[in-house]
Design an enzyme around this catalytic site. Structure first.
Site, PDB file in Angstrom:
ATOM      1  CG  MET A 140      -6.503  13.165 -60.310  1.00  0.00           C
ATOM      2  SD  MET A 140      -6.518  14.783 -59.150  1.00  0.00           S
ATOM      3  CE  MET A 140      -6.060  15.694 -60.556  1.00  0.00           C
TER       4      MET A 140
ATOM      5  CG  PHE B  32      -1.634   8.632 -66.300  1.00  0.00           C
ATOM      6  CD1 PHE B  32      -1.372   9.891 -66.897  1.00  0.00           C
ATOM      7  CD2 PHE B  32      -0.855   8.559 -64.985  1.00  0.00           C
ATOM      8  CE1 PHE B  32      -0.493  10.842 -66.658  1.00  0.00           C
ATOM      9  CE2 PHE B  32       0.016   9.686 -64.728  1.00  0.00           C
ATOM     10  CZ  PHE B  32       0.227  10.754 -65.657  1.00  0.00           C
ATOM     11  CE  LYS B  33      -2.872  14.443 -66.364  1.00  0.00           C
ATOM     12  NZ  LYS B  33      -2.391  13.822 -67.389  1.00  0.00           N
ATOM     13  CG  ASP B  34      -9.575   8.521 -63.903  1.00  0.00           C
ATOM     14  OD1 ASP B  34      -9.733   9.610 -63.621  1.00  0.00           O
ATOM     15  OD2 ASP B  34      -9.842   7.979 -64.766  1.00  0.00           O
TER      16      ASP B  34
END
Ligand SMILES: *Cc1c(COP(=O)(O)O)cnc(C)c1O
Length: 467
Positions: A116, A111-113
């Site tokens: 980011m 989920f960081k994408d």
């Protein structure tokens, strides 16, 4: 929109400053001076928008005058164009009133994408405007490093060097970092532990001449822009399930409290969120806080869900600031006590305020494996260990009364093949666009735990691109 520090001793800044600064000068976290508010009519007008358009609309009040709306729209469109699902963050129905929202269709399958990919482009835009460059250095035990590299690769104004502990990350995680071949990306495999990597990054920041020469910057989870870019998927899920004319609940597998803070922000902005459920693994400081007002630090123990292995959730400070009715003196005192005695003194009235919205849940490794197995047997759904905790938490604390609960699916199951195989007997395949991950050429430098040597490596990367 201006931003103030939770500790009350930093000048107010705009979105672009806050993006580049990360932490405030007084050691506090930036929060918006006031929360934007959307009316039911505003929410209704967003129904049916493509994800990237919705994201730009929801982020707009936070960005304010710092970036023109047209530019923000372009940034969001580009950020999500490479995702592996046309809906970007699709909902999957698991039961009558239970859904998973898949946040793992970005380039690194976690989920960081979601934030980011936007952040890298925001950096490029703001730095171009200021005719400046930055060098991002970071330490990673896994997911954050790869998401940051994917977000920065090929950007004009950014160089990025990520340190990981040599031979101590999973193969998928290492390869996601080391097979990105862009001239502005460097990887160091440090001979040491993750803590050594973190200490090395801190030492580079503490070296003022080096920090200034390299224009060091970070993209860690306290960066406000990351929180802002995580609010839109809560809005998208709520609108799809009937908001603003129907309430909704969210369940979030939680580590640094960034993801769930975005859900809290969506509620603060007027989305009808009936309940927020915080999922933890054996590292259960948040569960203990919500259960019995016991926010005390204990050593971190490794688990099947490594991105939730935390001692302290850094973004909790933002929620605490709100719970303390934005009193920076009380906030600073509380945080200082927490550092001194390892236990956060939270007045009962404040704790009850937290419990009015947040429900805590914890699940150990055997429970997580059992939940993965149960889910697979019941519906065929493959949930990674982080996601499985979120779904179990949703089951335990769903508000009922026909209110849908959406559990955040934060990682693709193929990132955790061993845990998945133990629980279900099968190893989930990587998505088609990634099947060659194990064949791609890796690039990284193994280095001793030595500041001068690591600094020379950073200087060489930056020199190549500035020269
Ligand atoms: C980072 C991460 C989390 C925790 O998110 P926070 O914002 O730190 O609470 C949960 N699951 C996965 C897979 C992650 O990568």
């Amino acid at each position: 929109m201006r931003y103030i520090s939770t500790r009350g001793h930093a000048p107010a800044r705009d979105f672009a400053d806050v993006l580049l600064a990360g932490l405030a000068e007084d050691g506090g976290l930036f929060v918006p001076e006031s929360w934007p508010h959307f009316t039911p009519a505003d929410w209704r007008a967003m129904r049916g928008l493509p994800y990237h358009a919705l994201a730009a609309r929801v982020m707009q009040p936070f960005v304010g005058d710092a970036i023109p709306f047209g530019t923000l729209q372009t940034i969001c469109r580009d950020a999500y164009a490479g995702f592996g699902h046309p809906a970007v963050a699709p909902l999957v129905q698991l039961d009558t009133n239970l859904f998973a929202q898949e946040l793992f269709h970005g380039p690194t399958l976690a989920f960081k994408d979601m934030a980011m990919q936007v952040l890298g482009r925001l950096f490029d835009h703001v730095l171009t405007q200021r005719d400046a460059r930055v060098t991002i250095v970071g330490a990673t035990s896994g997911d954050t490093g790869s998401a940051a590299i994917e977000a920065c690769a090929g950007r004009d104004r950014v160089d990025i060097m990520i340190l990981h502990p040599h031979e101590r990350t999973s193969l998928v995680q290492r390869r996601q970092m080391t097979t990105v071949h862009a001239p502005n990306v460097g990887n160091i495999a440090l001979e040491g532990t993750f803590d050594d990597c973190q200490d090395m990054v801190k030492a580079m920041f503490a070296d003022a001449p080096f920090r200034n020469e390299m224009h060091l910057s970070a993209v860690n989870s306290i960066n406000w822009a990351r929180i802002a870019a995580q609010i839109p998927y809560y809005v998208a899920a709520a609108l799809a399930l009937g908001a603003p004319d129907r309430e909704i609940a969210f369940s979030v597998p939680t580590g640094n409290f960034g993801n769930i803070l975005a859900a809290w922000a969506a509620r603060r902005m007027g989305l009808p969120v009936a309940r927020l459920i915080v999922g933890s693994n054996r590292n259960d400081i948040l569960y203990r806080f919500l259960d019995k007002n016991d926010m005390s630090m204990v050593p971190v123990e490794p688990s099947l869900s490594p991105s939730m292995d935390i001692q302290v959730s850094s973004n909790f400070e933002r929620l605490l600031f709100e719970l303390l009715e934005r009193d920076p003196v009380a906030l600073t005192r509380t945080m200082q006590r927490f550092r001194e005695i390892g236990r956060m003194p939270v007045p009962d009235a404040v704790w009850h305020r937290a419990r009015g919205v947040l429900h805590g849940f914890r699940l150990d490794d055997p429970g997580t494996e059992a939940e993965i197995r149960r889910l697979h047997a019941a519906s065929g759904y493959l949930a990674d260990p982080h996601t499985a905790i979120g779904i179990a938490a949703a089951r335990a604390h769903a508000p009922g009364q026909g209110i849908p609960t959406v559990a955040m699916a934060t990682a693709h199951p193929a990132k955790f093949p061993d845990a998945m195989e133990r629980a279900t007997g099968m190893r989930p395949p990587l998505p088609p666009r990634m099947t060659d991950l194990y064949e791609r050429e890796e690039r990284f430098t193994v280095m001793p735990n030595d500041l001068t040597a690591v600094q020379a490596q950073v200087r060489a990367l930056v020199g190549r691109n500035r020269g």
